[in-house]
Motif scaffolding. Structure first.
Motif, PDB file in Angstrom:
ATOM      1  N   HIS A 132       0.937  -1.205   0.074  1.00 15.28           N
ATOM      2  CA  HIS A 132      -0.042   0.039   0.090  1.00 15.28           C
ATOM      3  C   HIS A 132       0.851   1.248  -0.015  1.00 15.28           C
ATOM      4  CE1 HIS A 132      -3.840  -2.244   0.678  1.00 15.28           C
ATOM      5  NE2 HIS A 132      -3.150  -3.016   1.243  1.00 15.28           N
ATOM      6  N   PRO A 133       0.376   2.412  -0.528  1.00 11.21           N
ATOM      7  CA  PRO A 133      -0.871   2.738  -1.276  1.00 11.21           C
ATOM      8  C   PRO A 133      -0.734   2.156  -2.427  1.00 11.21           C
ATOM      9  CG  PRO A 133       0.254   4.712  -1.181  1.00 11.21           C
ATOM     10  CD  PRO A 133       1.098   3.659  -0.306  1.00 11.21           C
ATOM     11  N   LEU A 134      -1.952   1.585  -2.901  1.00 14.16           N
ATOM     12  CA  LEU A 134      -2.049   0.999  -4.254  1.00 14.16           C
ATOM     13  C   LEU A 134      -2.598   1.598  -5.256  1.00 14.16           C
ATOM     14  CD1 LEU A 134      -4.130  -2.225  -2.979  1.00 14.16           C
ATOM     15  CD2 LEU A 134      -1.834  -2.240  -3.680  1.00 14.16           C
ATOM     16  N   GLY A 135      -3.222   2.760  -5.164  1.00 15.24           N
ATOM     17  CA  GLY A 135      -3.835   3.551  -6.167  1.00 15.24           C
ATOM     18  C   GLY A 135      -3.119   4.027  -7.111  1.00 15.24           C
ATOM     19  N   SER A 136      -2.025   4.570  -7.074  1.00 16.30           N
ATOM     20  CA  SER A 136      -1.227   4.957  -8.161  1.00 16.30           C
ATOM     21  C   SER A 136      -0.496   3.958  -8.934  1.00 16.30           C
ATOM     22  CB  SER A 136       0.061   5.739  -7.565  1.00 16.30           C
ATOM     23  OG  SER A 136       1.182   5.734  -8.545  1.00 16.30           O
ATOM     24  N   LEU A 137      -0.188   3.065  -8.480  1.00 13.28           N
ATOM     25  CA  LEU A 137       0.253   1.863  -9.266  1.00 13.28           C
ATOM     26  C   LEU A 137      -0.838   1.038 -10.027  1.00 13.28           C
ATOM     27  CD1 LEU A 137       2.727  -0.100  -9.909  1.00 13.28           C
ATOM     28  CD2 LEU A 137       2.196  -1.769  -8.250  1.00 13.28           C
ATOM     29  N   LEU A 138      -1.932   0.959  -9.262  1.00 14.13           N
ATOM     30  CA  LEU A 138      -3.055   0.267  -9.952  1.00 14.13           C
ATOM     31  C   LEU A 138      -3.860   1.042 -11.251  1.00 14.13           C
ATOM     32  CD1 LEU A 138      -5.007  -2.008  -9.958  1.00 14.13           C
ATOM     33  CD2 LEU A 138      -6.505  -0.857  -8.255  1.00 14.13           C
ATOM     34  N   ASP A 139      -3.607   2.350 -11.127  1.00 15.61           N
ATOM     35  CA  ASP A 139      -3.962   3.348 -11.938  1.00 15.61           C
ATOM     36  C   ASP A 139      -3.217   3.347 -13.326  1.00 15.61           C
ATOM     37  OD1 ASP A 139      -5.323   5.913 -13.316  1.00 15.61           O
ATOM     38  OD2 ASP A 139      -3.406   6.582 -12.789  1.00 15.61           O
ATOM     39  N   HIS A 140      -1.834   3.164 -13.007  1.00 12.68           N
ATOM     40  CA  HIS A 140      -0.815   3.077 -13.856  1.00 12.68           C
ATOM     41  C   HIS A 140      -0.872   1.825 -14.667  1.00 12.68           C
ATOM     42  CE1 HIS A 140       3.143   4.023 -16.088  1.00 12.68           C
ATOM     43  NE2 HIS A 140       3.439   2.861 -15.750  1.00 12.68           N
ATOM     44  N   ILE A 141      -1.022   0.710 -14.094  1.00 14.50           N
ATOM     45  CA  ILE A 141      -0.808  -0.857 -14.703  1.00 14.50           C
ATOM     46  C   ILE A 141      -2.384  -1.174 -15.556  1.00 14.50           C
ATOM     47  CG2 ILE A 141      -0.436  -3.099 -14.492  1.00 14.50           C
ATOM     48  CD1 ILE A 141       1.410  -2.194 -12.509  1.00 14.50           C
ATOM     49  N   PRO A 151      -3.031  -7.749  -4.595  1.00 14.92           N
ATOM     50  CA  PRO A 151      -2.469  -7.028  -3.344  1.00 14.92           C
ATOM     51  C   PRO A 151      -2.303  -7.829  -2.051  1.00 14.92           C
ATOM     52  CG  PRO A 151      -4.580  -6.616  -4.051  1.00 14.92           C
ATOM     53  CD  PRO A 151      -4.211  -7.608  -4.867  1.00 14.92           C
ATOM     54  N   PRO A 152      -1.701  -7.587  -1.183  1.00 12.89           N
ATOM     55  CA  PRO A 152      -1.598  -8.211   0.301  1.00 12.89           C
ATOM     56  C   PRO A 152      -2.918  -8.120   1.028  1.00 12.89           C
ATOM     57  CG  PRO A 152      -0.479  -6.052   0.608  1.00 12.89           C
ATOM     58  CD  PRO A 152      -0.961  -6.077  -0.917  1.00 12.89           C
ATOM     59  N   MET A 153      -3.293  -9.015   1.731  1.00 13.26           N
ATOM     60  CA  MET A 153      -4.546  -9.004   2.607  1.00 13.26           C
ATOM     61  C   MET A 153      -4.063  -8.434   3.867  1.00 13.26           C
ATOM     62  SD  MET A 153      -6.338 -12.345   1.307  1.00 13.26           S
ATOM     63  CE  MET A 153      -6.083 -12.678  -0.506  1.00 13.26           C
ATOM     64  N   GLU A 154      -2.606  -8.913   4.425  1.00 14.49           N
ATOM     65  CA  GLU A 154      -2.450  -8.382   5.450  1.00 14.49           C
ATOM     66  C   GLU A 154      -1.461  -7.240   5.307  1.00 14.49           C
ATOM     67  OE1 GLU A 154      -0.055 -11.309   7.889  1.00 14.49           O
ATOM     68  OE2 GLU A 154       0.826  -9.476   8.599  1.00 14.49           O
ATOM     69  N   ARG A 155      -2.124  -6.115   5.898  1.00 14.90           N
ATOM     70  CA  ARG A 155      -1.683  -4.699   5.394  1.00 14.90           C
ATOM     71  C   ARG A 155      -0.208  -4.378   6.007  1.00 14.90           C
ATOM     72  NH1 ARG A 155      -4.820   0.316   3.653  1.00 14.90           N
ATOM     73  NH2 ARG A 155      -2.798   1.266   4.010  1.00 14.90           N
ATOM     74  N   PHE A 195       7.259 -14.533   1.113  1.00 18.15           N
ATOM     75  CA  PHE A 195       6.504 -15.664   1.171  1.00 18.15           C
ATOM     76  C   PHE A 195       5.183 -15.415   1.610  1.00 18.15           C
ATOM     77  CE2 PHE A 195      10.711 -18.110   0.959  1.00 18.15           C
ATOM     78  CZ  PHE A 195      10.614 -18.684  -0.251  1.00 18.15           C
ATOM     79  N   GLY A 196       5.117 -14.588   2.512  1.00 19.40           N
ATOM     80  CA  GLY A 196       3.822 -14.393   3.432  1.00 19.40           C
ATOM     81  C   GLY A 196       2.782 -13.653   2.412  1.00 19.40           C
ATOM     82  N   ALA A 197       3.480 -12.591   1.611  1.00 19.42           N
ATOM     83  CA  ALA A 197       2.429 -12.059   0.644  1.00 19.42           C
ATOM     84  C   ALA A 197       2.289 -12.739  -0.648  1.00 19.42           C
ATOM     85  CB  ALA A 197       3.335 -10.646   0.035  1.00 19.42           C
ATOM     86  N   ILE A 198       2.949 -13.696  -0.868  1.00 18.75           N
ATOM     87  CA  ILE A 198       2.903 -14.645  -2.203  1.00 18.75           C
ATOM     88  C   ILE A 198       2.065 -15.591  -1.847  1.00 18.75           C
ATOM     89  CG2 ILE A 198       3.923 -15.931  -3.985  1.00 18.75           C
ATOM     90  CD1 ILE A 198       6.579 -14.560  -3.648  1.00 18.75           C
ATOM     91  N   ALA A 199       2.039 -16.266  -0.675  1.00 20.35           N
ATOM     92  CA  ALA A 199       1.402 -17.611  -0.247  1.00 20.35           C
ATOM     93  C   ALA A 199      -0.134 -17.021  -0.238  1.00 20.35           C
ATOM     94  CB  ALA A 199       1.629 -17.907   0.943  1.00 20.35           C
ATOM     95  N   GLU A 200      -0.511 -15.602   0.161  1.00 27.28           N
ATOM     96  CA  GLU A 200      -2.037 -15.253   0.087  1.00 27.28           C
ATOM     97  C   GLU A 200      -2.725 -15.405  -1.230  1.00 27.28           C
ATOM     98  OE1 GLU A 200      -1.695 -11.101   1.363  1.00 27.28           O
ATOM     99  OE2 GLU A 200      -1.797 -11.773   3.343  1.00 27.28           O
ATOM    100  N   HIS A 201      -1.827 -15.798  -2.255  1.00 28.96           N
ATOM    101  CA  HIS A 201      -2.325 -15.637  -3.828  1.00 28.96           C
ATOM    102  C   HIS A 201      -1.988 -17.058  -4.223  1.00 28.96           C
ATOM    103  CE1 HIS A 201      -4.010 -11.688  -3.523  1.00 28.96           C
ATOM    104  NE2 HIS A 201      -2.790 -11.295  -2.708  1.00 28.96           N
ATOM    105  N   GLU A 202      -1.651 -18.054  -3.578  1.00 28.43           N
ATOM    106  CA  GLU A 202      -1.137 -19.224  -3.964  1.00 28.43           C
ATOM    107  C   GLU A 202      -1.750 -19.729  -5.314  1.00 28.43           C
ATOM    108  OE1 GLU A 202      -1.000 -22.124  -0.922  1.00 28.43           O
ATOM    109  OE2 GLU A 202       0.307 -23.652  -2.058  1.00 28.43           O
ATOM    110  N   ASP A 203      -3.203 -19.562  -5.550  1.00 28.33           N
ATOM    111  CA  ASP A 203      -4.079 -19.989  -6.610  1.00 28.33           C
ATOM    112  C   ASP A 203      -3.386 -19.491  -7.870  1.00 28.33           C
ATOM    113  OD1 ASP A 203      -4.713 -17.366  -5.934  1.00 28.33           O
ATOM    114  OD2 ASP A 203      -6.930 -17.848  -6.448  1.00 28.33           O
TER     115      ASP A 203
END
Lengths: 381, 340
Positions: B58-67, B86-90, B100-108
């Motif tokens: 975070h903050p995600l806004g700028s990156l999300l807007d760009h990509i 994006p991470p669920m745990e902020r 790994f913590g951030a990646i594991a949240e999106h294992e699928d």
């Protein structure tokens, strides 16, 4: 699906007075203003005016144009309902038919228009540089209860005999349309922008199609036919920048107009962006030996020489010691060391050799050719 | 290519705070018209990597807007394409690449992609890495994990099999490993490592000083030429800005400028972003001016980094140094009485 307005953009023209600039591309695909193509202007005007269904009629050298427009994404015209549709001539059961005139091109696409069952058809040409809110013209058309509305611009009286001139009464109802009058009665020139009631237009297109004498042209045939028949024709007075880039000289002039931020077209207007396809190129570089004034330059340029009052398209390289003034230099051109160019249009991809100079009347605008470069190389070797 | 990518866009870089107040480091503007993330995305796309997951903080806004959906990189695909994860745990601190913590949240993301290898990379190391070449090197060596290096400098970019990645995502908590980078740096290990020797452009942006230094280094034509390779273009979000306009009194030298700017003053050894205005009589030396900033008349600026939307009033003089450039934060307005 019904659409109130469908735009039909006539983009089949060759633009033969532009000489080698349009040998292998249609005039609407001609690059302009450092990064645009002429057709970006009417297409962006459509998008900015909220017109989202646009048919583009192509014929002369259509491939580059078709590839350029693609799905219409740069202009936000990639839409599920409507959007942009390329309309080249096609074969049908009765045989193959080329478009024989502007009116005939629309006539042959009646089926396309019927699909949207529009109230109004906006006919545009891909030859002009201007920013115009077509919605205001459509409002004018409706307020006047017109069958057809023609956008007009006041041109200098001494030039009026070069244009299609509208003779109108005080309330801008058109009495007469004269193509290139010797002694003009008015200075209201047609801009080649028309709003028609679709049902009326369809009827006249069919009538015109049956007339074997007709050249099937809007200006020459359909407009006079409608006037003769008593259709209500109204002129819509447009104020603002408008330029027909039909010749090498007017093409050069229109590019130079952009350098004058007060007289030319404002390209920086956030509320009326001119959209275009954007190649992915690095920023432009001015090197230690470079100098640039009163000019426009696009991304990917490397400026190592002196550039004054010129328009540089993308990825132009100006070598050290080169001097350019009042030039239009198109994409991927390389200008060699010490070359001197004044009032020259350099076509895309040209390599201007080191030390190149050209003999011509100072003020004459010249479109550079490969032959001139070869001759110069022959004369110095 | 048989590689999917994990772009870690959430590594905490303490030295960049002035530029990351409103954005992640991945969306810091760089080289006039780009954001840092553009370089890694373009490298991956130019290497024909087709499934790319971005793991931001975070903050995600700028990156999300760009990509967005990745259209500018041709990544808006039905099959594969770009995934914004994006991470669920902020409040997770992330000091190394490939958390790994951030990646594991999106294992699928790994389960639904068909590729057999995973590249794990970051946004702050700017380079022109060819991932297919790196994969070939990885396969030749038979290593479990390969890291890209250039003459001893670590690019903090890794390649491993998806199988190993999945295993690590299962085991990392128990084994107390924080990230892919952490694993590679551990002294005791059960894995076999290899290095891929890369030879092209490298620029690491991890502080305001390195940001300034790497930006200015691009003014060197040769260095510029190693980053901007015609056959491997750097792609960014399309803006529809008109060409840059130079007025009669413009004096520009040794600088690069993005589209949409209007220059009336003098600019030397500087980097000018998109749609910047530089008023008449103003003089800029060794400055980085970002998107939509406006500099009025008769200003004198040297060694200044102006973030987006900065407004500098008439006659302002600001002078930083190469070691300590003055950073004007996004949207800041500076008038003459506030002279520094």
């Amino acid at each position: 699906m019904k659409r109130e307005v469908v735009a039909m953009l006539l983009a089949g023209g060759q633009g033969s007075r532009l000489k080698s600039l349009t040998y292998d591309i249609a005039k609407p695909a001609l690059p302009f203003g450092g990064k645009y193509r002429i057709i970006d202007f009417p297409l962006s005007n459509c998008t900015n005016s909220g017109i989202q269904t646009v048919g583009v009629l192509t014929q002369y050298q259509p491939h580059r144009l078709h590839h350029y427009i693609g799905l219409g994404t740069p202009w936000d015209l990639d839409q599920r309902n409507g959007g942009v549709t390329m309309l080249p001539p096609f074969a049908e059961v009765r045989g193959m038919r080329w478009y024989e005139g502007t009116a005939n091109a629309i006539y042959q696409n009646i089926a396309y228009l019927n699909r949207y069952d529009p109230e109004l058809v906006l006919v545009l040409s891909g030859d002009h540089i201007y920013k115009m809110n077509y919605q205001l013209m459509i409002d004018h058309h409706k307020d006047n209860g017109a069958d057809v509305t023609i956008s007009v611009i006041e041109v200098p009286w001494e030039e009026a005999s070069r244009f299609g001139i509208m003779n109108t009464d005080e309330s801008f109802v058109v009495r007469e349309f004269v193509e290139k009058p010797e002694v003009p009665e008015s200075n209201l020139a047609s801009m080649g922008v028309y709003v028609f009631n679709w049902q009326k237009l369809k009827q006249y297109l069919q009538q015109d199609n049956e007339n074997s004498e007709s050249t099937h042209d809007f200006g020459k045939d359909v407009i006079p036919l409608m006037l003769e028949d008593g259709a209500k024709m109204v002129a819509y007075p447009y104020k603002g920048y408008w330029k027909d880039v039909g010749t090498v000289d007017s093409y050069w002039e229109a590019n130079m107009d952009l350098l004058d931020s007060t007289q030319g077209l404002n390209l920086h207007d956030d509320a009326w962006r001119i959209y275009s396809s954007n190649p992915q190129l690095p920023p432009q570089t001015v090197t230690k030996t470079g100098e640039i004034k009163e000019s426009l330059a696009n991304e990917g340029c490397v400026i190592g020489g002196s550039v004054k009052r010129s328009v540089l398209f993308q990825s132009v390289r100006i070598s050290e010691g080169a001097e350019l003034s009042e030039c239009v230099v198109m994409s991927n051109v390389q200008v060699g060391k010490g070359a001197q160019l004044h009032r020259v249009i350099v076509p895309p991809g040209f390599h201007v050799p080191d030390g190149f100079r050209i003999e011509k009347a100072q003020e004459e605008v010249m479109l550079l050719t490969e032959q001139q470069i070869e001759e110069w190389e022959g004369s110095v070797s | 290519m048989n590689v999917m990518a994990v772009v870690d866009a959430g590594v905490d870089l303490a030295g960049l705070e002035d530029l990351t107040l409103y954005r992640t480091e991945a969306s810091i503007p760089f080289a006039g018209r780009y954001r840092l993330v553009d370089f890694v995305l373009s490298n991956l796309v130019n290497s024909e990597v087709k499934a790319i997951g971005i793991f931001p903080s975070h903050p995600l806004g700028s990156l999300l807007d760009h990509i967005g959906k990745g259209k500018s990189w041709d990544l808006d695909r039905k099959k594969d394409g770009l995934f914004f994860l994006p991470p669920m745990e902020r409040n997770r601190s992330r000091y190394s690449v490939g958390n790994f913590g951030a990646i594991a949240e999106h294992e699928d993301f790994f389960a639904r992609s068909s590729q057999s290898y995973v590249a794990v990379t970051n946004c702050f190391t700017i380079c022109q890495l060819d991932y297919s070449d790196m994969l070939a090197s990885h396969l030749r060596s038979g290593a479990d994990i390969t890291e890209a290096v250039k003459g001893g400098q670590k690019l903090r970019t890794y390649l491993l099999s998806k199988e190993l990645m999945m295993k690590l995502l299962r085991d990392f908590k128990e084994k107390k490993i924080l990230s892919v980078e952490d694993l590679v740096r551990m002294k005791k290990t059960e894995y076999h490592y290899s290095e891929y020797e890369y030879t092209g452009y490298v620029g690491v942006i991890d502080s305001v000083q390195s940001y300034f230094r790497e930006s200015m280094a691009l003014l060197d034509e040769q260095r510029w030429g190693t980053l901007f390779l015609p056959e491997r273009p750097i792609m960014t979000k399309v803006k529809d800005e008109p060409p840059t306009q130079y007025l009669a009194d413009a004096e520009v030298t040794e600088s690069f400028l993005a589209n949409g700017s209007t220059v009336e003053g003098a600019v030397s050894c500087s980097i000018i972003g998109r749609a910047v205005k530089i008023g008449s009589g103003s003089r800029l030396e060794h400055c980085i001016i970002m998107q939509k900033s406006e500099i009025a008349e008769s200003c004198k600026l040297s060694y200044v980094i102006a973030d987006k939307d900065v407004v500098i009033g008439p006659g302002v003089e600001l002078h930083g140094t190469a070691e300590h450039p003055i950073v004007l934060r996004k949207g800041q307005h500076i008038m003459k009485e506030e002279k520094r």
